[in-house]
Design an enzyme around this catalytic site. Structure first.
Site, PDB file in Angstrom:
ATOM      1  N   TYR A 131      21.656   2.509  15.429  1.00  0.00           N
ATOM      2  CA  TYR A 131      21.304   3.482  14.378  1.00  0.00           C
ATOM      3  C   TYR A 131      22.470   4.444  14.113  1.00  0.00           C
ATOM      4  O   TYR A 131      22.794   4.742  12.958  1.00  0.00           O
ATOM      5  CB  TYR A 131      20.056   4.224  14.852  1.00  0.00           C
ATOM      6  CG  TYR A 131      19.451   5.221  13.900  1.00  0.00           C
ATOM      7  CD1 TYR A 131      18.724   4.798  12.788  1.00  0.00           C
ATOM      8  CD2 TYR A 131      19.573   6.586  14.133  1.00  0.00           C
ATOM      9  CE1 TYR A 131      18.140   5.726  11.930  1.00  0.00           C
ATOM     10  CE2 TYR A 131      18.983   7.513  13.298  1.00  0.00           C
ATOM     11  CZ  TYR A 131      18.268   7.084  12.189  1.00  0.00           C
ATOM     12  OH  TYR A 131      17.694   8.011  11.356  1.00  0.00           O
ATOM     13  N   LYS A 139       0.806  -1.225   0.000  1.00  0.00           N
ATOM     14  CA  LYS A 139       0.000   0.000   0.000  1.00  0.00           C
ATOM     15  C   LYS A 139       0.843   1.281   0.000  1.00  0.00           C
ATOM     16  O   LYS A 139       0.565   2.238  -0.730  1.00  0.00           O
ATOM     17  CB  LYS A 139      -0.936  -0.018   1.216  1.00  0.00           C
ATOM     18  CG  LYS A 139      -2.041   0.989   1.070  1.00  0.00           C
ATOM     19  CD  LYS A 139      -3.045   0.889   2.196  1.00  0.00           C
ATOM     20  CE  LYS A 139      -3.813   2.208   2.247  1.00  0.00           C
ATOM     21  NZ  LYS A 139      -4.255   2.547   3.564  1.00  0.00           N
ATOM     22  N   LYS A 148      24.385   4.879  10.616  1.00  0.00           N
ATOM     23  CA  LYS A 148      24.324   6.163   9.912  1.00  0.00           C
ATOM     24  C   LYS A 148      25.710   6.744   9.652  1.00  0.00           C
ATOM     25  O   LYS A 148      25.953   7.327   8.597  1.00  0.00           O
ATOM     26  CB  LYS A 148      23.458   7.149  10.706  1.00  0.00           C
ATOM     27  CG  LYS A 148      21.960   6.833  10.647  1.00  0.00           C
ATOM     28  CD  LYS A 148      21.479   6.665   9.216  1.00  0.00           C
ATOM     29  CE  LYS A 148      19.983   6.832   9.050  1.00  0.00           C
ATOM     30  NZ  LYS A 148      19.558   6.557   7.656  1.00  0.00           N
TER      31      LYS A 148
HETATM   32  P1  NAI Z   1       9.693   7.112   7.432  1.00  0.00           P
HETATM   33  O1  NAI Z   1       9.492   5.997   8.410  1.00  0.00           O
HETATM   34  O2  NAI Z   1       8.512   7.953   7.103  1.00  0.00           O
HETATM   35  O3  NAI Z   1      10.285   6.557   6.063  1.00  0.00           O
HETATM   36  C1  NAI Z   1      11.106   5.447   5.964  1.00  0.00           C
HETATM   37  C2  NAI Z   1      10.506   4.511   4.947  1.00  0.00           C
HETATM   38  O4  NAI Z   1      11.408   3.428   4.703  1.00  0.00           O
HETATM   39  C3  NAI Z   1       9.187   3.895   5.400  1.00  0.00           C
HETATM   40  O5  NAI Z   1       8.161   4.202   4.479  1.00  0.00           O
HETATM   41  C4  NAI Z   1       9.478   2.416   5.470  1.00  0.00           C
HETATM   42  O6  NAI Z   1       8.385   1.588   5.114  1.00  0.00           O
HETATM   43  C5  NAI Z   1      10.635   2.275   4.492  1.00  0.00           C
HETATM   44  N1  NAI Z   1      11.442   1.082   4.757  1.00  0.00           N
HETATM   45  C6  NAI Z   1      11.856   0.636   5.959  1.00  0.00           C
HETATM   46  N2  NAI Z   1      12.583  -0.472   5.801  1.00  0.00           N
HETATM   47  C7  NAI Z   1      12.639  -0.715   4.472  1.00  0.00           C
HETATM   48  C8  NAI Z   1      13.263  -1.729   3.696  1.00  0.00           C
HETATM   49  N3  NAI Z   1      13.964  -2.722   4.265  1.00  0.00           N
HETATM   50  N4  NAI Z   1      13.143  -1.681   2.347  1.00  0.00           N
HETATM   51  C9  NAI Z   1      12.416  -0.697   1.774  1.00  0.00           C
HETATM   52  N5  NAI Z   1      11.790   0.277   2.469  1.00  0.00           N
HETATM   53  C10 NAI Z   1      11.913   0.269   3.798  1.00  0.00           C
HETATM   54  O7  NAI Z   1      10.869   8.001   8.018  1.00  0.00           O
HETATM   55  P2  NAI Z   1      11.625   9.303   7.447  1.00  0.00           P
HETATM   56  O8  NAI Z   1      11.762  10.221   8.589  1.00  0.00           O
HETATM   57  O9  NAI Z   1      11.008   9.804   6.208  1.00  0.00           O
HETATM   58  O10 NAI Z   1      13.079   8.702   7.164  1.00  0.00           O
HETATM   59  C11 NAI Z   1      13.722   8.687   5.915  1.00  0.00           C
HETATM   60  C12 NAI Z   1      15.215   8.541   6.129  1.00  0.00           C
HETATM   61  O11 NAI Z   1      15.724   9.685   6.799  1.00  0.00           O
HETATM   62  C13 NAI Z   1      15.612   7.344   6.994  1.00  0.00           C
HETATM   63  O12 NAI Z   1      16.792   6.768   6.486  1.00  0.00           O
HETATM   64  C14 NAI Z   1      15.882   7.969   8.342  1.00  0.00           C
HETATM   65  O13 NAI Z   1      16.762   7.177   9.116  1.00  0.00           O
HETATM   66  C15 NAI Z   1      16.485   9.281   7.919  1.00  0.00           C
HETATM   67  N6  NAI Z   1      16.425  10.313   8.941  1.00  0.00           N
HETATM   68  C16 NAI Z   1      15.267  10.923   9.260  1.00  0.00           C
HETATM   69  C17 NAI Z   1      15.244  11.926  10.216  1.00  0.00           C
HETATM   70  C18 NAI Z   1      14.010  12.668  10.539  1.00  0.00           C
HETATM   71  O14 NAI Z   1      14.102  13.649  11.317  1.00  0.00           O
HETATM   72  N7  NAI Z   1      12.847  12.301  10.004  1.00  0.00           N
HETATM   73  C19 NAI Z   1      16.438  12.278  10.969  1.00  0.00           C
HETATM   74  C20 NAI Z   1      17.623  11.645  10.498  1.00  0.00           C
HETATM   75  C21 NAI Z   1      17.596  10.685   9.542  1.00  0.00           C
END
Ligand code: NAI
Length: 317
Positions: free
Chosen positions: A163, A52, A167
């Site tokens: 994590y 989805k 990172k």
């Molecule tokens: P989010 O949880 O909305 O997005 C992450 C997405 O990755 C999710 O939709 C999830 O289903 C998908 N996902 C997880 N494991 C997966 C896999 N094995 N294969 C394919 N898809 C997978 O979180 P967000 O905040 O948008 O995070 C995006 C990136 O930014 C991540 O790498 C996160 O660690 C990094 N990040 C985010 C921060 C923030 O403030 N939101 C801070 C620092 C880093």
């Protein structure tokens, strides 16, 4: 200045079913690119799967007249994600390694599973996608990779040893990819974003999250991913309207002759020099360090203008 466009280009965004990844997809599709929207569709802790998450984003792009296709594989099988790009669009130009999960827990209570899953998704996942895209990038002498680090990786963060390790691994990964890709016009950069998403909704208050829209990380990624960007091997932080480049800094340091006067006590005596950043350097390669070693080996006996005599005291200090 005309707007940045990506017409005819193919962008793969991993973990694009929500948060930052979704914002990247909507942007690139609105600027002419064909987008592979990858998402495994599990929970933010990496449990479960669903088609989805990716489908909703693809539908939204198509409804707005853009081009997109979904992929539901885990990034651990990155080759299948890149294959989706090749099968559907015949090429890949930009890879945004964005997928991520959290398994926050104090180090005292860390289980192997918490460690392994985080490393698998962030580090191995980014590696697998980049590795699969690399031959295409080399062949066409063009490619852009954006990896996703985090402030937690750069500075450490309570409850996030797994994590943070993953990172910061992506910073080293990016720096070496940048060196290997430079002559093929493959540019790799790494970002430490901050944005409101399901990942941050439980750890930040709503009024702060209100000012951290994922959309505000998009312009930086757009610039770095563009074919005209010369940035390569750089670290950026972005969020809430703030964007800045980060770099390594080395204190002016201590240079002693590497002989038997080079004792713990000798360095202790000049500790302030070791940690004094007043005349700091900003190294960008291993050669910078090797150069220092060469200098150290060339130092004459009394180069420091004093006699260091710690013989017999080494065991004490
Ligand atoms: P989010 O949880 O909305 O997005 C992450 C997405 O990755 C999710 O939709 C999830 O289903 C998908 N996902 C997880 N494991 C997966 C896999 N094995 N294969 C394919 N898809 C997978 O979180 P967000 O905040 O948008 O995070 C995006 C990136 O930014 C991540 O790498 C996160 O660690 C990094 N990040 C985010 C921060 C923030 O403030 N939101 C801070 C620092 C880093």
């Amino acid at each position: 200045m005309s707007e940045l466009r990506y017409d005819g280009q193919v962008v793969v965004v991993t973990g694009a079913g929500g948060g930052l990844g979704k914002a990247y997809c909507l942007f690139f599709a609105s600027r002419g690119a064909s987008v592979v929207v990858n998402d495994l569709g599990g929970s933010f802790k990496g449990e479960g799967t669903s088609t989805k998450a990716a489908d909703v984003v693809v539908d939204e792009i198509k409804a707005a007249g853009g081009k997109a296709v979904a992929n539901y594989d885990s990034v651990e099988n990155g080759d299948r994600i890149i294959e989706t790009a090749i099968k559907n669009y015949g090429r890949i130009d930009i890879l945004i390694n964005n997928a991520g999960i959290l398994r926050d827990i104090s180090f005292k209570n860390m289980k192997d599973q918490d460690w392994d899953l985080i490393i698998a998704v962030h580090v191995k996942g980014s590696y697998k996608c980049a590795r699969a895209a690399w031959p295409y990038f080399r062949k066409q002498k063009y490619g852009r990779i954006i990896n996703t680090a985090s402030a937690a990786g750069l500075f450490g963060s309570f409850g996030q040893t797994n994590y943070s390790a993953a990172k910061l691994a992506l910073v080293g990964f990016t720096e070496t990819l940048a060196k290997e890709g430079a002559k093929y016009n493959i540019h790799s950069n790494v970002i430490a974003p901050i944005a409101a998403s399901r990942m941050t909704q439980t750890v930040m208050p709503p009024d702060i999250l209100e000012n951290l829209k994922p959309d505000w990380v998009v312009p930086l990624v757009a610039v770095l991913a563009h074919k005209d960007s010369e940035e390569n091997g750089q670290i950026f932080e972005a969020g809430g309207g703030h964007i800045a480049k980060l770099r390594w800094e080395r204190a002016s340091g201590l240079l002693l002759k590497a002989d038997d006067t080079y004792t713990p006590g000798a360095i202790l005596k000049k500790w302030d020099q070791i940690s004094n950043f007043k005349n700091a350097e900003h190294p960008t390669g291993v050669a910078d360090f090797l150069g220092l070693l060469e200098k150290s080996m060339q130092l004459g006996p009394n180069e420091q203008g004093e006699t260091l005599d710690f013989k017999g005291k080494v065991a004490l200090i």
